[in-house]
Design a protein around this motif. Structure first.
Motif, short mmCIF file in Angstrom:
data_model
loop_
_atom_site.label_atom_id
_atom_site.label_comp_id
_atom_site.label_asym_id
_atom_site.label_seq_id
_atom_site.Cartn_x
_atom_site.Cartn_y
_atom_site.Cartn_z
N PHE B 120 0.82 -1.22 0.00
CA PHE B 120 0.00 0.00 0.00
C PHE B 120 0.85 1.26 0.00
CE2 PHE B 120 -3.62 -2.55 1.81
CZ PHE B 120 -4.49 -2.27 0.77
N VAL B 122 3.86 1.64 -1.38
CA VAL B 122 4.65 1.82 -2.62
C VAL B 122 4.12 2.97 -3.48
CG1 VAL B 122 5.21 0.72 -4.84
CG2 VAL B 122 5.64 -0.50 -2.73
N PRO B 123 2.79 3.10 -3.75
CA PRO B 123 2.34 4.22 -4.58
C PRO B 123 2.68 5.59 -3.98
CG PRO B 123 0.61 2.58 -4.40
CD PRO B 123 1.68 2.18 -3.43
N TRP B 126 6.35 6.23 -4.56
CA TRP B 126 6.55 6.54 -5.97
C TRP B 126 6.08 7.96 -6.29
CZ3 TRP B 126 9.07 6.33 -10.12
CH2 TRP B 126 8.52 6.71 -11.34
N ARG B 130 8.12 10.77 -8.02
CA ARG B 130 7.64 11.15 -9.35
C ARG B 130 7.56 12.67 -9.52
NH1 ARG B 130 1.65 10.29 -11.84
NH2 ARG B 130 2.11 11.34 -13.78
N LEU B 133 10.91 14.14 -10.41
CA LEU B 133 11.32 13.57 -11.71
C LEU B 133 10.52 14.20 -12.85
CD1 LEU B 133 11.81 9.72 -11.16
CD2 LEU B 133 13.53 11.41 -11.73
N SER B 134 9.22 14.38 -12.65
CA SER B 134 8.38 14.98 -13.68
C SER B 134 8.85 16.39 -14.00
CB SER B 134 6.92 15.03 -13.22
OG SER B 134 6.43 13.76 -13.07
N VAL B 137 12.12 16.17 -16.00
CA VAL B 137 11.85 15.74 -17.38
C VAL B 137 11.24 16.90 -18.17
CG1 VAL B 137 10.36 14.23 -18.77
CG2 VAL B 137 11.61 13.29 -16.85
N TRP B 138 10.32 17.60 -17.56
CA TRP B 138 9.66 18.72 -18.25
C TRP B 138 10.66 19.83 -18.56
CZ3 TRP B 138 8.79 23.75 -16.36
CH2 TRP B 138 8.01 24.55 -17.21
N ALA B 141 12.94 18.69 -21.37
CA ALA B 141 12.23 18.75 -22.66
C ALA B 141 12.09 20.19 -23.14
CB ALA B 141 10.86 18.09 -22.52
N LEU B 142 11.86 21.08 -22.19
CA LEU B 142 11.66 22.49 -22.52
C LEU B 142 12.96 23.10 -23.07
CD1 LEU B 142 9.22 24.44 -22.16
CD2 LEU B 142 10.41 25.34 -20.16
N GLN B 145 13.80 21.96 -26.68
CA GLN B 145 12.93 22.39 -27.78
C GLN B 145 13.56 23.56 -28.53
OE1 GLN B 145 9.05 23.23 -26.33
NE2 GLN B 145 8.39 21.10 -26.38
#
Lengths: 159, 156
Positions: B120, B122-123, B126, B130, B133-134, B137-138, B141-142, B145
């Motif tokens: 229970f 683990v989410p 994460w 996350r 990390l998000s 990553v964003w 990516a930015l 570009q």
């Protein structure tokens, strides 16, 4: 111009979905197994069930041994451990622990013996409680132990 | 969590107020009533202690309101990770580390589910990982570009 979602974000979403599926699978299988095992085992342990074979045999001149034999089926997806024990037997009461480990889809026989010395004194006493524990475990996720009174196993009229 | 989206100040305040109401219900009102139902029956859980419910409820609400207000900005990352870590700690504490005892009608039942509790949690762990990390990553990516071309000159 609409900005494209980066591939890394999709990967992170994928991991999130995988974790959610894993949690749902584990919880679903545990709940299913618990329900199946409970529905199968409960009637076996109910008083008056033909599966609970309590045979009382005279022990010496004044005692009695109660043997309980229960068939434990496992309709779930995980190994089911069932243990029946006395917690604090008095000098007059002793028992042997009954334990079975039933793989999924099979059934095994649990044997438990309870010996009461000086039966007449025990039956005439006001406190006839025999503390026992029924422990059940869905390996390796959940275990449940119920402290209960085992005095109902001793026939009231003796052997 | 929606990096890159822009919200007006009014939208942020509405989101934060909405988060405030939801969190007060979810983390204070509901746990309080569950705690009063469990009091005297379930041993080991601190959910029956009102101060525990209030303290955790206030921290949860503050973090989630912060995450809602700063949605789309880098500032929402610590709030989101904080909520996720706190929910894991909360789950561990209210279940007494997956070891609960229930007493009802002279029958005592001990329930142990530590491995299930890890599943229970683990989410939440994460989700705590996350969020940063998000954002990384964003940002990556930015920066990769191509630069936005200048608008064409107005027609004569």
């Amino acid at each position: 111009m609409k900005r494209q979602t980066p591939r890394g974000i999709w990967a992170l979403r994928g991991v999130t979905i995988a974790i959610a599926i894993m949690v749902l699978l584990v919880v679903g299988t545990v709940v299913y197994s618990a329900y199946e095992d409970y529905s199968a085992v409960r009637p076996e342990f109910s008083p008056g069930s033909s599966q609970v074979q309590a045979t009382a045999t005279p022990y010496g001149s004044a005692g009695e041994t109660v043997s309980v034999t229960v068939t434990v089926p496992n309709g779930g997806l995980y190994t089911l451990d069932v243990t029946l024990t006395c917690d604090n037997p008095s000098p007059n009461i002793s028992c042997t622990e009954g334990h079975v480990s039933v793989p999924p889809g099979q059934q095994q026989v649990l044997r438990f013996t309870l010996t009461v010395l000086n039966l007449q004194q025990y039956l005439s006493s006001s406190d006839r409680r025999i503390n026992g524990t029924v422990a059940m475990a869905l390996e390796p996720f959940v275990s449940l132990s119920i402290a209960t009174d085992l005095s109902g196993l001793v026939p009231a009229g003796g052997a | 969590m929606s990096f890159g989206k822009t919200f007006s100040n009014r939208q942020r305040i509405v989101k934060a107020l909405w988060a405030l109401v939801l969190n007060v219900i979810l983390w204070i009102v509901i746990p309080y009533y569950i705690g009063t139902l469990l009091a005297g029956r379930v041993g080991g859980t601190p959910l029956t202690i009102p101060t525990f419910v209030y303290e955790f409820g206030i921290v949860f609400t503050a973090l989630d309101v912060g995450a809602a207000y700063f949605d789309g900005l880098v500032w929402c990352v610590p709030f989101l990770s904080g909520v996720a870590i706190l929910s894991a700690v909360y789950l561990w504490l209210v279940t007494n580390g997956g070891d609960l005892s229930i007493t009802e009608m002279n029958i005592s039942i001990a329930l142990e589910f530590r491995l299930l509790l890890y599943v229970f949690i683990v989410p939440s762990i994460w989700a705590a990982v996350r969020a940063p990390l998000s954002y990384l990553v964003w940002r990556r990516a930015l920066s990769s570009q191509p630069a936005v071309p200048p608008p064409p000159p107005p027609a004569p």
